[in-house]
Design an enzyme around this catalytic site. Structure first.
Site, PDB file in Angstrom:
ATOM      1  N   LYS A  53      27.491  33.146  49.586  1.00  0.00           N
ATOM      2  CA  LYS A  53      26.819  32.999  48.305  1.00  0.00           C
ATOM      3  C   LYS A  53      25.298  32.872  48.410  1.00  0.00           C
ATOM      4  CE  LYS A  53      30.787  33.010  46.123  1.00  0.00           C
ATOM      5  NZ  LYS A  53      31.738  33.020  47.226  1.00  0.00           N
TER       6      LYS A  53
ATOM      7  N   LYS B 273      28.720  23.979  46.059  1.00  0.00           N
ATOM      8  CA  LYS B 273      29.620  25.121  46.178  1.00  0.00           C
ATOM      9  C   LYS B 273      29.751  25.548  47.633  1.00  0.00           C
ATOM     10  CE  LYS B 273      28.984  27.374  41.660  1.00  0.00           C
ATOM     11  NZ  LYS B 273      28.655  28.670  41.012  1.00  0.00           N
TER      12      LYS B 273
ATOM     13  N   HIS C 106      30.983  32.416  31.232  1.00  0.00           N
ATOM     14  CA  HIS C 106      31.176  33.264  32.402  1.00  0.00           C
ATOM     15  C   HIS C 106      31.333  34.708  31.921  1.00  0.00           C
ATOM     16  CE1 HIS C 106      33.392  33.869  36.477  1.00  0.00           C
ATOM     17  NE2 HIS C 106      33.009  35.033  36.002  1.00  0.00           N
TER      18      HIS C 106
ATOM     19  N   ASN D  86      31.751  40.124  43.312  1.00  0.00           N
ATOM     20  CA  ASN D  86      33.062  40.348  43.900  1.00  0.00           C
ATOM     21  C   ASN D  86      33.137  41.782  44.385  1.00  0.00           C
ATOM     22  OD1 ASN D  86      34.463  37.814  43.591  1.00  0.00           O
ATOM     23  ND2 ASN D  86      34.341  38.174  41.401  1.00  0.00           N
TER      24      ASN D  86
ATOM     25  N   ARG E 151      35.419  43.897  45.313  1.00  0.00           N
ATOM     26  CA  ARG E 151      36.801  44.379  45.316  1.00  0.00           C
ATOM     27  C   ARG E 151      37.230  44.682  43.894  1.00  0.00           C
ATOM     28  NH1 ARG E 151      38.973  40.047  42.857  1.00  0.00           N
ATOM     29  NH2 ARG E 151      38.177  37.991  43.389  1.00  0.00           N
TER      30      ARG E 151
ATOM     31  N   VAL F 199      41.335  41.313  39.235  1.00  0.00           N
ATOM     32  CA  VAL F 199      42.602  41.162  38.516  1.00  0.00           C
ATOM     33  C   VAL F 199      42.460  41.654  37.074  1.00  0.00           C
ATOM     34  CG1 VAL F 199      44.342  39.504  37.729  1.00  0.00           C
ATOM     35  CG2 VAL F 199      43.241  39.193  39.959  1.00  0.00           C
TER      36      VAL F 199
END
Length: 450
Positions: free
Chosen positions: A116, A158, A208, A290, A292, A295
């Site tokens: 991150k 985090k 978000h 991300n 990838r 979902v």
């Protein structure tokens, strides 16, 4: 184009990728653990290799076994899906070392975005705003306290290599930072193999919002709009929608253009998602990328008509992106509910068991829109405690947001899922809540629940 593609994953995502393969004339091949060899989802594959026992560490997370399975089944490409090996730079490199095209970004870009602190630095240099916080990993609790004082409270600790809420600690004072630091380090180390922790200012009542991107190796990039993902439980998404009710058309266009420019600037290739936090004033800050398939990609597919896994495979085959910005047209509103085998009334306790009934609908609904159900299950299937509890994703697409909500309410209200507890009661409560219906919700709570 590839002739045979190995799917290094299981369940719903394996079925989804297999569907994309067949649309491109590619034979979908896959691997399964010993208990999964009898699961109905393997029927979506042309050939299946046993990867090992039930434990993920000895099957789906074994990099060498996955590569060997791809080689022995004569696959020239491999798609990792999401979870498991999807964001492991070493795995991407291992595939390419053995002549297998990895459907995803390079190992170097994955490594950069997977940590991150360096990812924030890279995106800051590419022109995206980032939240105030520590410059890199924190050496100890004292360094965390100093960074918090500079950033301003509240702050959140985090995990540098983290995700899914693990290794996170919200702190509102110096005492809380000192008390939480070692626990966050320990949790991060246990979950990700690294105790590296960084800190950033925590946005109260933030939203978000993420942008779906597609980039090829020729410097072309497009975005498929944004997704609102603020309905969460412990940083795990529950409901996603597109477009976000919080953005104006002008803000939407600017956000997408900036996300594409940043991805192209760092040399990103394949599908990716840049995630942002939006504060109460409307300012957006880069959170993470991300590297990838997500979902929640179906909501972007329904509002644009673009098949994301198909585009991923085309890009991995060294084909130029077949889309330009003008080709992407946004139509209607889409909402996705993740249906899990969990009991929301018992703090989301997992609910394994056998599905004695499994009816979630799908297709058109009397001209009011379209229902899409992405699942790998059918009545009679066993939900084991070994893997993710996702049963299905139900996605409603309609001309307006209000119509999409009503379409989803009708679908979930008529659903029959028996043999396990599910999160459907939670989704119904959220969809009926005034906060969700108004679009005035954020990550601080689940609207209509608790």
């Amino acid at each position: 184009m590839f002739q045979r593609l190995f799917i290094a994953n299981r369940g719903e995502v394996a079925v989804r990728i297999a569907r994309a393969c067949r649309a491109l004339g590619i034979a979908p091949i896959g691997g399964a653990s010993e208990p999964d060899l009898q699961a109905s989802w393997v029927e979506a594959l042309d050939e299946v290799v046993c990867l090992g026992p039930a434990a993920s560490s000895a099957s789906y997370l074994d990099e060498e076994r996955a590569v060997q399975a791809a080689l022995q089944t004569r696959c020239s490409a491999l798609h990792p899906g999401w979870g498991f090996l999807a964001e492991r730079p070493r795995f991407a490199a291992l595939c390419r070392q053995h002549g297998i095209a990895f459907v995803g970004p390079s190992a170097g870009l994955m490594a950069l975005m997977g940590v991150k602190s360096p990812a924030k630095a890279a995106m800051r240099a590419a022109g995206l705003p980032v939240l105030p916080g520590s410059e890199g990993a924190l050496a100890d609790a004292g360094a965390a306290v100093r960074a918090a004082a500079e950033s301003g409270y509240p702050v959140i600790l985090k995990a540098d290599y983290g995700g899914g809420g693990r290794g996170m600690r919200l702190c509102r004072s110096e005492a809380e930072v000192r008390a939480a630091f070692e626990a966050a380090v320990a949790e991060a180390h246990a979950a990700f193999g690294s105790g590296s922790i960084y800190l950033e200012r925590f946005l109260e009542r933030g939203r978000h919002i993420e942008v779906q991107l597609l980039c090829d190796r020729f410097g072309n990039g497009v975005h498929l709009g944004e997704r609102e993902c603020s309905v969460q439980r412990k940083h795990q998404k529950l409901i996603e929608e597109s477009p976000s009710p919080a953005l104006t058309p002008e803000e939407r266009a600017e956000l997408g253009a900036r996300a594409v420019a940043a991805a192209v600037a760092v040399g990103y290739v394949n599908a990716g998602t840049i995630e942002f936090l939006r504060d109460a004033s409307g300012e957006l800050f880069f959170m993470e990328m991300n590297t990838r398939l997500q979902v929640e990609h179906p909501v972007s597919e329904l509002v644009t008509g673009v098949d994301v896994p198909m585009e991923q495979i085309r890009i991995a085959a060294n084909l130029p992106l077949g889309l330009r910005r003008a080709d992407v047209r946004f139509q209607g509103h889409a909402i996705e509910c993740r249906i899990n085998a969990e009991d929301p009334s018992e703090d989301f306790r997992p609910s394994p068991g056998r599905l004695t009934a499994f009816e979630l609908g799908g297709g058109s609904a009397a001209g009011k829109g379209t229902l899409r159900v992405d699942t790998h299950l059918r009545a009679g299937d066993e939900i084991t405690p070994h893997y993710d509890s996702l049963l299905a994703k139900v996605i409603a697409h309609a001309p307006t947001r209000a119509q999409a909500i009503e379409l989803m309410l009708g679908a979930l209200g008529a659903a029959r899922v028996e043999g396990v507890k599910t999160t459907i009661p939670l989704h119904l409560a959220v969809l009926r809540s005034p906060a969700f219906r108004s679009g005035e919700y954020d990550t601080s709570s689940i609207p209509g629940w608790g």
